[in-house]
Enzyme design. Sequence first.
Site, PDB file in Angstrom:
ATOM      1  N   GLY A  87       3.648 -11.857  -0.916  1.00  0.00           N
ATOM      2  CA  GLY A  87       3.606 -11.197   0.385  1.00  0.00           C
ATOM      3  C   GLY A  87       2.240 -11.106   1.029  1.00  0.00           C
ATOM      4  N   GLN A  88       1.207 -11.712   0.401  1.00  0.00           N
ATOM      5  CA  GLN A  88      -0.140 -11.635   0.996  1.00  0.00           C
ATOM      6  C   GLN A  88      -0.177 -12.424   2.305  1.00  0.00           C
ATOM      7  OE1 GLN A  88      -3.296 -12.885  -1.676  1.00  0.00           O
ATOM      8  NE2 GLN A  88      -4.922 -12.308  -0.236  1.00  0.00           N
ATOM      9  N   THR A  89      -0.689 -11.794   3.354  1.00  0.00           N
ATOM     10  CA  THR A  89      -0.792 -12.467   4.654  1.00  0.00           C
ATOM     11  C   THR A  89      -2.235 -12.700   5.059  1.00  0.00           C
ATOM     12  OG1 THR A  89      -0.685 -10.348   5.832  1.00  0.00           O
ATOM     13  CG2 THR A  89       1.396 -11.514   5.503  1.00  0.00           C
ATOM     14  N   VAL A  90      -3.135 -11.792   4.667  1.00  0.00           N
ATOM     15  CA  VAL A  90      -4.565 -11.982   4.954  1.00  0.00           C
ATOM     16  C   VAL A  90      -5.206 -12.466   3.657  1.00  0.00           C
ATOM     17  CG1 VAL A  90      -6.721 -10.894   5.648  1.00  0.00           C
ATOM     18  CG2 VAL A  90      -4.569 -10.171   6.719  1.00  0.00           C
ATOM     19  N   HIS A  94      -7.644  -7.514  -0.615  1.00  0.00           N
ATOM     20  CA  HIS A  94      -7.698  -6.117  -0.147  1.00  0.00           C
ATOM     21  C   HIS A  94      -6.744  -5.282  -0.986  1.00  0.00           C
ATOM     22  CE1 HIS A  94      -4.884  -8.518   2.159  1.00  0.00           C
ATOM     23  NE2 HIS A  94      -4.098  -7.451   2.214  1.00  0.00           N
ATOM     24  N   HIS A  96      -4.425  -2.028  -0.968  1.00  0.00           N
ATOM     25  CA  HIS A  96      -3.773  -1.043  -0.096  1.00  0.00           C
ATOM     26  C   HIS A  96      -3.781   0.326  -0.788  1.00  0.00           C
ATOM     27  CE1 HIS A  96      -1.626  -3.900   2.710  1.00  0.00           C
ATOM     28  NE2 HIS A  96      -1.819  -4.722   1.698  1.00  0.00           N
TER      29      HIS A  96
HETATM   30  P1  AMP Z   1      -1.255  -8.228   3.143  1.00  0.00           P
HETATM   31  O1  AMP Z   1       0.154  -8.463   3.550  1.00  0.00           O
HETATM   32  O2  AMP Z   1      -1.418  -7.538   1.816  1.00  0.00           O
HETATM   33  O3  AMP Z   1      -2.105  -9.465   3.262  1.00  0.00           O
HETATM   34  O4  AMP Z   1      -1.794  -7.137   4.142  1.00  0.00           O
HETATM   35  C1  AMP Z   1      -2.549  -7.366   5.273  1.00  0.00           C
HETATM   36  C2  AMP Z   1      -2.741  -6.013   5.887  1.00  0.00           C
HETATM   37  O5  AMP Z   1      -3.801  -6.079   6.800  1.00  0.00           O
HETATM   38  C3  AMP Z   1      -1.510  -5.516   6.672  1.00  0.00           C
HETATM   39  O6  AMP Z   1      -1.127  -4.236   6.164  1.00  0.00           O
HETATM   40  C4  AMP Z   1      -1.989  -5.450   8.096  1.00  0.00           C
HETATM   41  O7  AMP Z   1      -1.450  -4.367   8.783  1.00  0.00           O
HETATM   42  C5  AMP Z   1      -3.494  -5.294   7.914  1.00  0.00           C
HETATM   43  N1  AMP Z   1      -4.345  -5.796   8.973  1.00  0.00           N
HETATM   44  C6  AMP Z   1      -4.200  -6.945   9.675  1.00  0.00           C
HETATM   45  N2  AMP Z   1      -5.247  -7.112  10.521  1.00  0.00           N
HETATM   46  C7  AMP Z   1      -6.078  -6.045  10.319  1.00  0.00           C
HETATM   47  C8  AMP Z   1      -7.318  -5.626  10.873  1.00  0.00           C
HETATM   48  N3  AMP Z   1      -7.938  -6.344  11.805  1.00  0.00           N
HETATM   49  N4  AMP Z   1      -7.859  -4.466  10.439  1.00  0.00           N
HETATM   50  C9  AMP Z   1      -7.238  -3.722   9.474  1.00  0.00           C
HETATM   51  N5  AMP Z   1      -6.068  -4.072   8.916  1.00  0.00           N
HETATM   52  C10 AMP Z   1      -5.494  -5.199   9.334  1.00  0.00           C
END
Ligand code: AMP
Length: 122
Positions: A87-90, A94, A96
């Site tokens: 589920g990682q998107t960024v 990081h 949570h």
């Molecule tokens: P993940 O799915 O674990 O990669 O989570 C990415 C998280 O980054 C999600 O919870 C998003 O809401 C959060 N997110 C995306 N863009 C930003 C941003 N510019 N600043 C802070 N959080 C962000």
Amino acid sequence: MTCIFCNIDKERIILENEDAFAVYDVFPVSKGHMLVIPKKHIKNYFDADEQTKTHLWKLVDECKEMADNIFAPQGYNIGINCGEAAGQTVMHLHIHLIPRYKGDIENPRGGVRGVIPDKRIY
Ligand code: AMP
Ligand code: ZN
């Protein structure tokens, strides 16, 4: 592609140390949802060196203290999505830190087991 976590506006940083910083998640799943992020661009938790991991977890603890003081939640979920399949998107590591509040969902049993929704409640 440019990395959003390598380009976070410094004014958004809540807490930081030598190797990590914390910001509020822009799409919070609960009040006070924070992300603890390494300053170096590391894609996956398992690629991080020991010093970075130590500083990430120290900052998680400090963020928890801060969230206790500001939001007074009754619990927390802590989670890392490692890889697209999880589920990682960024693609910049990081952690949570998700404050939880009594009654925020009807039955919280199982918590992070909810990554597979059908299996959360056992
Ligand atoms: P993940 O799915 O674990 O990669 O989570 C990415 C998280 O980054 C999600 O919870 C998003 O809401 C959060 N997110 C995306 N863009 C930003 C941003 N510019 N600043 C802070 N959080 C962000
Ligand atoms: Zn990055």
